[in-house]
Design an enzyme around this catalytic site. Structure first.
Site, short mmCIF file in Angstrom:
data_model
loop_
_atom_site.label_atom_id
_atom_site.label_comp_id
_atom_site.label_asym_id
_atom_site.label_seq_id
_atom_site.Cartn_x
_atom_site.Cartn_y
_atom_site.Cartn_z
N ASP A 132 -2.69 -3.46 -1.95
CA ASP A 132 -4.14 -3.35 -1.77
C ASP A 132 -4.51 -1.89 -2.06
O ASP A 132 -4.25 -1.00 -1.24
CB ASP A 132 -4.51 -3.75 -0.34
CG ASP A 132 -5.98 -3.50 -0.03
OD1 ASP A 132 -6.66 -2.84 -0.84
OD2 ASP A 132 -6.43 -3.94 1.05
N HIS A 142 -6.58 -4.19 6.12
CA HIS A 142 -7.99 -4.60 6.15
C HIS A 142 -8.02 -6.13 6.25
O HIS A 142 -7.10 -6.80 5.76
CB HIS A 142 -8.63 -4.14 4.83
CG HIS A 142 -10.11 -4.30 4.75
ND1 HIS A 142 -10.70 -5.51 4.47
CD2 HIS A 142 -11.12 -3.41 4.87
CE1 HIS A 142 -12.01 -5.35 4.43
NE2 HIS A 142 -12.30 -4.08 4.67
N CYS A 152 -13.34 -3.47 9.70
CA CYS A 152 -12.62 -4.65 9.21
C CYS A 152 -11.12 -4.53 9.44
O CYS A 152 -10.31 -4.99 8.61
CB CYS A 152 -12.89 -4.91 7.72
SG CYS A 152 -14.59 -5.28 7.37
N LYS A 183 -15.93 1.51 -4.63
CA LYS A 183 -15.30 2.61 -3.89
C LYS A 183 -14.82 3.71 -4.84
O LYS A 183 -14.45 4.79 -4.40
CB LYS A 183 -14.13 2.08 -3.05
CG LYS A 183 -14.59 1.12 -1.94
CD LYS A 183 -13.42 0.66 -1.11
CE LYS A 183 -13.71 -0.57 -0.29
NZ LYS A 183 -14.54 -0.30 0.89
N GLN A 226 -8.41 1.68 -1.16
CA GLN A 226 -8.62 3.07 -0.75
C GLN A 226 -7.72 4.03 -1.50
O GLN A 226 -7.80 5.25 -1.30
CB GLN A 226 -8.38 3.23 0.77
CG GLN A 226 -9.30 2.43 1.65
CD GLN A 226 -10.75 2.88 1.56
OE1 GLN A 226 -11.06 3.99 1.13
NE2 GLN A 226 -11.67 2.01 1.95
#
Ligand code: PLP
Length: 411
Positions: A204, A127, A369, A230, A207
């Site tokens: 990261d 991202h 993104c 999220k 998600q």
């Protein structure tokens, strides 16, 4: 591992008031949870109760409300610690979200440890939040930003990763789960290989946290970042996990109240210990409390059950989409989360997204993104359907019919 119980989606949906509405005269189908998940009553009520009964500034007051607010705020930190299985609450830093957490690491650990000529390794599926902060630092410091490629199915190209690792990066910053391809990277293997090569690892988890059980101690990552919104929680709040020794060694970033030990105009300022030295100013107190409630909600609902449900929805969606002429699925790695990206020959993703919206279906269209993914694949963007605990197989069938209608209209 035991198979998780199937989710009772009717009972879950009853906890999400926003889902009970019509859009353009059709029942809302919300397939955009990878961008931001909807909020259960548990989160809405936790924030509302706090604002109605307990709000005050934290860490500052001797009065009852301030102590109550501080207790709730620090309890939320412990909930994040438990959710990630960090070993102590001091390893959890409140941030505004994933982007903010990555920038914090770049501006503190990065500035302290990366000098001209040093290398940072990312992947082509990152991202923008895990690209741009490193590009900015690379420009400022004269760093090399190396890129591991992905394979045509969207899996990480391990040979490419290993080749880049052989160049000796000081930091490997990688996504656990791709928001566009749905790929679930083998984070444990990445971390092990990166550590063997002497690199520090930032994961990261934007998600991953909503869709997987995350255990930072088992993974062994040095930093892990995720966003509240999220994971069924509020916007404007997220957390950075950092190993205690690393956080202790890092300089502060933003200066101000809350992050100091002593301030003297004559002697200068000394800073608080981690995590407070990274938390200048009044924090997003209701957001942290809402995030704590969201993580508790996920645990109670069953993280493994949520993941299995979303993966089954994605599998069924891909099965249906594969039958559509001109369909190209983007991201078909063997290990995938509940994200389905696609393009249809000769049709712009935006046009499909608009016609789906007219039928009450919220999907994402564009680059998500992740422009480097689109450039590598030579496409302007994708349509992306992403799932959460509240989505149903009936919605997938409705989406399939609506998509076929939209394609017919645009062909
Ligand atoms: N990383 C990934 C993989 C994401 O999917 C996102 C958001 O979509 C981000 C980072 C940025 O998250 P936020 O905008 O909440 O900071």
């Amino acid at each position: 591992m035991d198979h998780p119980q199937p989710l009772d989606t009717a009972a879950i949906r009853a906890q999400f008031p926003v889902l009970d509405q019509q859009v353009h005269g059709k029942p809302l189908i919300y397939f955009d949870s990878a961008a931001s998940a909807q909020k259960p009553l548990a989160v809405i009520d936790a924030q509302s109760d706090y604002l109605k009964h307990s709000h005050a500034n934290v860490h500052r007051g001797v009065h009852a409300l301030s102590q109550r607010a501080t207790d709730a705020f620090e309890q939320a930190r412990r909930q994040v610690q438990s959710f990630l299985n960090a070993s102590e609450p001091e390893e959890i830093v409140w941030t505004q979200g994933t982007t903010d957490g990555i920038n914090l690491v770049a501006q503190t650990w990065g500035r302290q440890n990366l000098q001209a000529g040093d290398r940072v390794l990312i992947s082509r599926m990152e991202h923008h939040a895990n690209i741009v902060p490193w590009q900015m630092l690379a420009t400022e410091r004269g760093l090399h930003l190396d890129v591991a490629e992905f394979l045509p199915d969207g899996s990480l190209d391990w040979d490419s990763f290993q080749n880049e690792l052989n160049r000796g990066p000081k930091l490997v910053a990688m996504t656990y789960v791709s928001n566009t391809l749905g790929t679930v990277n083998d984070a444990a293997r990445i971390i092990q290989a990166a550590h063997a090569a002497g690199a520090v690892v930032l994961l990261d988890g934007a998600q991953a946290a909503p869709h997987k059980r995350v255990d930072v101690q088992a993974l062994g990552c040095d930093f892990f970042v995720f966003s509240g919104h999220k994971t069924y929680g509020p916007t404007g709040i997220g957390a950075l996990y950092g190993k205690r020794a690393l956080l202790d060694s890092m300089p502060p970033w933003r200066g101000g109240g809350e992050m100091i030990a002593e301030v003297s105009l004559e002697q200068g300022t000394t800073f608080a210990a981690a995590p407070f030295k990274f938390e200048a100013g009044t924090p997003h107190i209701s957001g942290a409390i809402g995030l704590g409630a969201a993580l508790e909600w996920m645990e109670a609902t069953g993280i493994e059950a949520i993941a299995a449900h979303e993966e089954a929805l994605a599998e069924r969606t891909m099965e249906l989409l594969r039958e559509i002429p001109g369909m190209r699925l983007i991201g078909t790695a063997p290990s995938k989360a509940g994200v389905v990206s696609f393009v249809v020959d000769g049709i712009h993703p935006y046009d499909l997204g608009s016609l789906l919206d007219a039928q009450g279906i919220a999907v994402r269209t564009g680059q998500h993104c992740t422009q480097p993914i689109m450039d590598a694949l030579g496409i302007p963007g994708t349509v992306r359907a992403s799932f959460a605990a509240y989505n149903t197989f009936e919605e997938v069938e409705t989406f399939h019919r609506a998509l076929k209608r939209a394609i017919t209209m645009l062909s």
